[in-house]
Structures are given as C-alpha cells and as structure tokens.
Design a protein around this motif. Structure first.
Motif, PDB file in Angstrom:
ATOM      1  N   ILE A 588       0.712  -1.503   0.392  1.00 53.28           N
ATOM      2  CA  ILE A 588       0.279  -0.027  -0.053  1.00 53.28           C
ATOM      3  C   ILE A 588       0.929   1.618   0.253  1.00 53.28           C
ATOM      4  N   ALA A 589       1.987   1.156   0.870  1.00 52.44           N
ATOM      5  CA  ALA A 589       2.967   2.438   1.154  1.00 52.44           C
ATOM      6  C   ALA A 589       3.295   2.641  -0.946  1.00 52.44           C
ATOM      7  N   LYS A 590       3.913   1.585  -0.680  1.00 52.77           N
ATOM      8  CA  LYS A 590       4.322   1.671  -2.499  1.00 52.77           C
ATOM      9  C   LYS A 590       4.118   2.561  -3.580  1.00 52.77           C
ATOM     10  N   THR A 591       2.413   2.459  -3.202  1.00 52.08           N
ATOM     11  CA  THR A 591       1.564   2.626  -4.941  1.00 52.08           C
ATOM     12  C   THR A 591       0.427   3.776  -3.698  1.00 52.08           C
ATOM     13  N   GLU A 592       0.725   3.770  -2.774  1.00 44.64           N
ATOM     14  CA  GLU A 592       0.054   5.021  -1.917  1.00 44.64           C
ATOM     15  C   GLU A 592       0.016   6.657  -3.388  1.00 44.64           C
ATOM     16  N   ASP A 593       1.345   6.800  -3.826  1.00 40.58           N
ATOM     17  CA  ASP A 593       1.605   7.908  -4.392  1.00 40.58           C
ATOM     18  C   ASP A 593       0.865   7.878  -6.102  1.00 40.58           C
ATOM     19  N   TYR A 594       0.610   6.829  -6.599  1.00 46.28           N
ATOM     20  CA  TYR A 594      -0.103   6.227  -7.777  1.00 46.28           C
ATOM     21  C   TYR A 594      -0.641   7.539  -7.983  1.00 46.28           C
ATOM     22  N   LEU A 595      -0.431   7.656  -9.840  1.00 46.25           N
ATOM     23  CA  LEU A 595      -1.696   8.979 -10.027  1.00 46.25           C
ATOM     24  C   LEU A 595      -2.549   8.403 -10.122  1.00 46.25           C
ATOM     25  N   TYR A 596      -3.810   8.790 -10.271  1.00 47.84           N
ATOM     26  CA  TYR A 596      -5.665   8.344 -10.992  1.00 47.84           C
ATOM     27  C   TYR A 596      -6.461   8.941 -11.623  1.00 47.84           C
ATOM     28  N   PHE A 597      -6.094   8.200 -13.039  1.00 49.70           N
ATOM     29  CA  PHE A 597      -7.296   9.421 -13.265  1.00 49.70           C
ATOM     30  C   PHE A 597      -8.047   8.582 -14.115  1.00 49.70           C
ATOM     31  N   ASP A 598      -9.208   9.486 -13.913  1.00 45.23           N
ATOM     32  CA  ASP A 598     -10.524   8.657 -14.501  1.00 45.23           C
ATOM     33  C   ASP A 598     -11.314   9.316 -15.698  1.00 45.23           C
ATOM     34  N   PRO A 599     -11.399   8.745 -17.328  1.00 46.54           N
ATOM     35  CA  PRO A 599     -11.683   9.327 -18.021  1.00 46.54           C
ATOM     36  C   PRO A 599     -12.934   9.484 -18.299  1.00 46.54           C
ATOM     37  N   ARG A 600     -14.068   9.794 -17.380  1.00 47.38           N
ATOM     38  CA  ARG A 600     -15.179  10.055 -17.407  1.00 47.38           C
ATOM     39  C   ARG A 600     -15.534  10.939 -16.300  1.00 47.38           C
ATOM     40  N   SER A 601     -14.340  11.211 -15.533  1.00 51.02           N
ATOM     41  CA  SER A 601     -15.071  11.891 -15.062  1.00 51.02           C
ATOM     42  C   SER A 601     -14.404  13.666 -15.140  1.00 51.02           C
ATOM     43  N   ALA A 602     -15.281  14.417 -14.608  1.00 51.14           N
ATOM     44  CA  ALA A 602     -15.002  16.001 -15.500  1.00 51.14           C
ATOM     45  C   ALA A 602     -14.508  17.230 -14.520  1.00 51.14           C
ATOM     46  N   ASN A 603     -13.134  16.225 -14.167  1.00 49.83           N
ATOM     47  CA  ASN A 603     -12.110  17.281 -13.746  1.00 49.83           C
ATOM     48  C   ASN A 603     -10.956  17.734 -14.914  1.00 49.83           C
TER      49      ASN A 603
END
Length: 711
Positions: A588-603
């Motif tokens: 969990i600690a190694k992947t905690e900083d992984y980026l998160y992309f949701d192509p369906r989001s409005a960001n």
C-alpha cells in the motif's frame, strides 16, 4: 449471480470474424435485447453471409505484418476458410489479379500502405475492396487517401472503410502485446534515443491500449506511478479517452459491447488499468521458470504461439538424422489450455493421465468392432455390428485429434527435457527460489562451477537476479571477481555496466511476499514421477510415436519439485490497487502515491508531459514527477482505496510470461479464497506489454546494448 464475461481473446476473435464476414452484424439486431450475453458485455456472434447459392462469399484477405500477427495468433487457415477466405497474402508481396473476388484489407493506417491499396485499385486486382484499419486513421491521412482515390477514379471499387481498433496481438486468453518490437526498453532508457522516437513509441502505445480498452468494451480507471513513460502514457490515454467521449455522440463505449452497470455494494464493474515501467522489477524478465508456458517461451523461443523443434526422422534409426517441425499452440488445444500455467512435473502427470484415457477409449472401440487397432478399423469387417461401427466412426475424428495433440506435447516435452538437462534449468530455478539466501561466496562458487549447465547466459541471468535481490553490500573488488568468473564461464558481462546503474532504483520498487506454502524438498536423483510412468508404457502405446526408447535416459537426474507459492512485485502492486483491504502495508505504501485518472470524470485534463519525461531518470534514483498539482493527483482517499474485480496490467518496455502466470495464479487463488464471494464476479487480470520478450532477447538485445552505451 456470477457475471460471465468473455476473455480478451474471445472478444478479439469475435471482432476479426465480423471483419471476415464483411462487417456484417448479427442477422437479427433485435435479438441482442433478448440475448443474456449482450447484457453481460458479450459480443453477439456473427454468422457467415451467404450468396444466392447458399455458399459463403469467397474472398481474398490481404494484410500487412501487424495484421498477419494479429490474425495468426488467434485464427488458423481452416478458420479463415470457414469464413470464405480462399487466399491470404501479404500486402507487400507480389500479388496476381483475381478480378472476380472481393478483397479484405487488414492493415495499419500508414501512408505506405494506403499507396499500395490505391495501386491495387488502379490495377483492378480485385472486384471490390473492404478496407479495415487496425487503428483509427488520422484525418490528414484519410484526406490524402481520398484525394488519391479521387484522382485515380477508383472510388467505386471501395465498398467499406472501417477503423477496427485491433492493433494488438493476443497470445493467451488474457495476455496481449502491442507488437512494438524488442527494443522498447532500450529506447526508453537510452540517452541516444531521440525525443521524436520516444514520442512515436508513446503514441503507438497509447493507440494500442485504446484499442484494447475498446475491444473490452469499458472505460477503465487508470493508475500509474509518477514520472517516466508510464505517467506519459497514462496522461495521453486519459486525454484520448476523454476526447472520444466528449466528441462522439455515439461513441465506441455506448453500443452492445458496453458492460453492465455497477451493482451497488460490490467493487466497481469498471476495471483498473495499471501502467508501470519495466524498471519496477527486472527480475521476471531474466528468471528461470518452472511452468509449462514459461519453459516453452524460454527454451523453445515461442513466438506468436508457434514453436519449432527438432525431432528424429526415424525414432528407431537415429542415424537418419533430424528434421524440424513447427507446432501451433492454439486455444483449441485442450491440453495446452489446461496446462499452460501448470508446473512442469504436473504437466508430466497429466500427459500420463491423458495417454491412459486415450488408450482405454481406443481399446474400447477396437474391442467392440473386432479390429486390432484404430488404423485397422474396416467398414467391411463381417464381425462388426452396424451399431458399433457407427459409434466407432463417430468417435474416430475426435480420437485421432486427441492422439495428434498428445503426440505434439510429447515431442514438446522431450525437447524441453533435453533443454532442462543440458542447461540444468532445474538447478537454476531451485536456486532462484531462495536467491536472497545465497551469500557472495556461494554465488562465486556457482559461477566457477563448470558442471552447472552448458549455457553461460544462464549463469549471467542468475547472477543479475541475485545482484538485484540481495541486501548484501557488493564492493568493487567483489564485482570484479564476479565479472571475472562470468567471463571465464563464457558470458558477455557488458550488460552489468547498466544493471549496476538501475540496481538502486529497482531495489526501491521491488516487492516479494513470503511463500504461502513450504518449498517441497527434492533429492538430486529423484525423477519426474509422471514422465517415469510414461516412459515405462511407451513401447506398447506409441511404438511408432514421438519419443522412442531414449526417453528414460533423457529424464534421468532431472529433479521433481513444485515452485513455492509467492507473489512477485507486479502482483503485489496489482493486489494493493485491486484489493487494498487484503494487501500488505508495504505494498500500500509503495502505491499510495500512484496517480489516478478517470476519463469519465469532469476534472480538467491538465497538460501533456514532454517526450523527454519518458526517460528513466536514474541519476536522481527515482523518476521525477510532473508536478504535485498536475493531472492525476486529485483523487480522494476513497477513490484510491476502491476495490476492483478486474484489472488490465501493462508494463512499458517488455513483458514476461512469469509475470502473466503469477498474476493469473494470484487471481485464481484469491477468487477461490473468497475474493469473488457474495455474488460478485470472479477476479480477473489481463496482462499486456509493448512486447513479450524472452530472457535471452532482453539480456543480449537490450541490457547489453545499454551497457555498451554506458561504458
């Protein structure tokens, strides 16, 4: 109720069959509303178009190199013939006119390919053209093609032009590669690679992943580490998916291939796409494995599910020499489908079981018909009843197919056993199972031992695995002694120059779990039980078969043991993202900083990284991020901790059969342990890479090349 879904190979085959059927959809479109498979995201199966005489429409298939690889990995000549393809030809080969037959093109949308197609149309080689691009053709290229067609006046010869989104090669049910060649790792890590080359490589990777996502019929959540090629690909893929959804009224994810809606209270029905750089763990690219498919890939150099091995021309007379035989390991091969990911000793036992079953079935038929063997079965035998004869004739094709498959796997097993014994791969694998326990002194003794196999590359692979895994300090003097021993053994140590540089980076990202079962003990003289029993029965079962009398001598001294059950780095990463509640705190600690992309989001989409960001920045130890406020950084804690039943795992820079097998084992194990309980779908992992590369090609072709550049 458990949702049944098709494998990636099933969905690609369905798409290819639709192309071969002139892009003809199911004959009754309304049937999809009543077909339970459509509600589960399954592609309705097409049926061949028939001409006025009730026969399939015969056609010519023309493909480029990638189109050939895509088709040949999942379909065979008989499959093509069933869809009316009488001839298949390469686009760049010399082709003669067949003016009364339509042509199917399956090619990449390149200027060179379009020029050849236009020349075919001008020469009237075929009656009409059905053009299928493996990926979406860029608008400028399409406009140029249209101008060429208009100038040549051949527009009437074109019946269809389709973007098919199939520019990826499927080798196993849930294993794919983008076919980008065996130099992607070098290109992404070499100072000599130009930004334009990296940009082209990244764009082709994004295009291939987009096609995989389209074929699977659902838009994933994208996770990746910061920096390097993984972030660049994730950001570009996120933008490509967003643009497609926003700019297409009827987009590719709104048709019949769209998955069912998420069931409340269960992990999201959308998969997670995990993109990682190859340097997260180099060991699987070099390790000696003990599973059937990994051994075939390593020892027999399997490519596009085809292997070539040498077999004696006459088993009873070896002096007649040897001949080469090519074998295809297809989805219709029941033995390969069941045993590809199984440890080799268990494969031996299953061969014995299947041979016994075949012999019993054959004996039952011959006893009922009065024949001495299947080959002697005669329709005019007066002692054979009509009922028994009818039953025998019905079973004969299936029995003969089983015999051919078992003959093939016996030949493959023989070739593997010879490679295992000559190179002592069982010893190398056993050492690597406990590699961190090896001391510097023990490693030096192993490298200096002339009895450890006849392939110096195996010793080099073993040393690099130890060097990347060990917590012990390796001084310059130690390193010189190791290199001297490897050189004396006949190995080229050029790759070590580069491996030294990446050691610190990989040691920070590598994770392995403790074995969940003790390692079975074995003795040096113990034989494969399954193969021993086979060899004892060869004389009466396959007197004219594949192996002959030397089989028992071949297996003598080969160890019989099963691998320990442990998860490698990529599996621990996937577990921490798919099932955070069960993952270890270190993962969990190694992947905690992984980026998160949701192509369906409005960001907001943010800005695209520069091509130079794709290079691994080894000088600083860790690839740099694009900025703390860049795209992919706005996920909430709940989003980062959501669970998934399905994942697409993609490694940038080369993939390994070991990683694929380990991920499949984990998915099966955790599903059986309750991960798919309470009515949820079973856990599923699709694995892919820019190219599936065996250890020799990766070490000699890429690591050694990088080592020469760094000297």
């Amino acid at each position: 109720m458990v949702t049944q879904s098709q494998s990636l190979r099933d969905r690609q085959v369905a798409s290819l069959e639709k192309i071969l059927n002139l892009n003809h959809a199911s004959p009754e479109p309304s049937a999809a509303h009543h077909d339970p498979s459509a509600a589960n995201g399954l592609i309705p199966k097409a049926t061949p178009i028939l001409n006025s005489d009730g026969d399939p429409i015969w056609k010519v298939l023309v493909f480029d190199n990638l189109g050939r690889d895509v088709i040949s990995s999942v379909l065979r000549v008989n499959d093509l013939r069933g869809w009316g393809v009488t001839i298949h030809l390469n686009l760049n080969s010399a082709r003669h006119p067949i003016p009364d037959v339509p042509v199917l093109y399956l090619v990449e949308p390149t200027a060179a390919n379009l020029t050849v197609i236009n020349q075919d149309l001008s020469k009237n080689l075929y009656s009409e053209a059905y053009i299928n691009f493996l990926s979406s053709i860029p608008r400028p290229l399409m406009e140029d093609f249209a101008a060429q067609i208009a100038e040549a006046g051949t527009a009437d010869s074109i019946s269809q032009v389709y973007d098919q989104y199939l520019n990826f090669v499927v080798a196993e049910p849930d294993l794919f590669s983008l076919g980008l060649g065996k130099e992607t790792y070098w290109a992404l890590n070499s100072a000599n690679a130009k930004d334009e080359e990296i940009d082209t490589l990244v764009d082709r990777t994004v295009s291939g992943l987009f096609s995989v996502v389209v074929t699977m019929g659902v838009i994933p959540i994208i996770r990746c580490p910061r920096g390097g090629a993984a972030e660049m690909i994730a950001a570009k893929l996120d933008r490509k998916l967003r643009d497609h959804i926003l700019n297409s009224k009827d987009n590719l994810f709104s048709g019949q291939g769209q998955r069912a809606a998420q069931i409340p209270g269960t992990p999201t029905s959308r998969p997670v796409l995990v993109i990682v750089d190859r340097n997260v763990d180099l060991i699987p690219m070099l390790s000696h494995s003990w599973t059937y498919q990994s051994l075939v890939h390593d020892v027999l150099k399997m490519h596009l599910n085809r292997i070539t091995i040498e077999t004696p021309i006459d088993e009873e007379n070896p002096s007649k020499g040897r001949t080469k035989k090519a074998y295809d390991l297809t989805s219709k091969d029941f033995f390969w489908s069941r045993n590809a990911g199984v440890p080799f000793p268990q494969v031996a036992e299953d061969i014995d079981t299947e041979l016994t079953k075949y012999k019993d079935d054959a004996n039952e038929i011959t006893q009922k018909t009065g024949a001495s063997s299947l080959e002697d079965l005669q329709t005019d035998n007066p002692n054979t009843s009509a009922q028994h004869l009818k039953a025998a004739i019905t079973l004969l094709p299936e029995l003969r197919e089983r015999k051919a498959i078992l003959d093939m796997h016996m030949n493959i097993a023989t070739a593997l056993l010879k490679g295992i014994k000559d190179r002592q791969l069982d010893n190398f694998f056993q050492i690597e199972e406990n590699i961190t326990k090896q001391t510097r002194t023990q490693m030096l003794e192993l490298l200096n031992d002339n009895s450890k196999g006849n392939e110096p590359l195996d010793k080099l692979r073993l040393f690099i695995i130890w060097f990347l895994s060990t917590e012990q300090e390796v001084s310059r003097a130690d390193m010189e002694r190791f290199e001297e021993a490897l050189t004396k053994a006949g190995a080229d140590t050029t790759a070590l120059t580069y491996v030294k540089q990446v050691r610190e980076v990989t040691r920070m990202t590598m994770m392995t779990s403790a074995p969940t079962q003790p390692a079975p003990q074995s003795t040096g003289g113990e034989l494969f039980k399954g193969f021993s029993s086979i060899s004892n029965r060869l004389t009466d079962r396959f007197a004219s078969g594949a192996l002959g009398a030397n089989f028992e001598n071949l297996i003598s001294g080969v160890k019989n043991f099963l691998p320990v059950n442990k998860d490698i780095t990529i599996t621990k990463i996937v577990e921490s993202l798919m099932d955070p509640t069960s993952a270890s705190s270190s993962a969990i600690a190694k992947t905690e900083d992984y980026l998160y992309f949701d192509p369906r989001s409005a960001n907001a989409r943010g800005t695209m990284p520069a091509p130079s960001q794709a290079r691994q920045q080894h000088s600083s130890g860790i690839p740099s991020a694009l900025g703390s406020l860049g795209p992919g950084t706005g996920a909430s804690f709940g989003q980062r901790r959501q669970g998934f039943n399905e994942a697409i795992v993609f490694t940038v820079g080369g993939g390994s059969m070991d990683e694929y097998g380990n991920l499949q084992d984990w998915a099966k194990r955790t599903s059986a342990a309750g991960g798919a309980a309470a009515g949820a779908s079973r856990r599923r992992v699709v694995y892919g890479s820019t190219e599936i590369v065996n250890a020799e090609d990766f070490l000699v072709g890429e690591l050694a090349r990088l080592g020469r550049e760094d000297r």
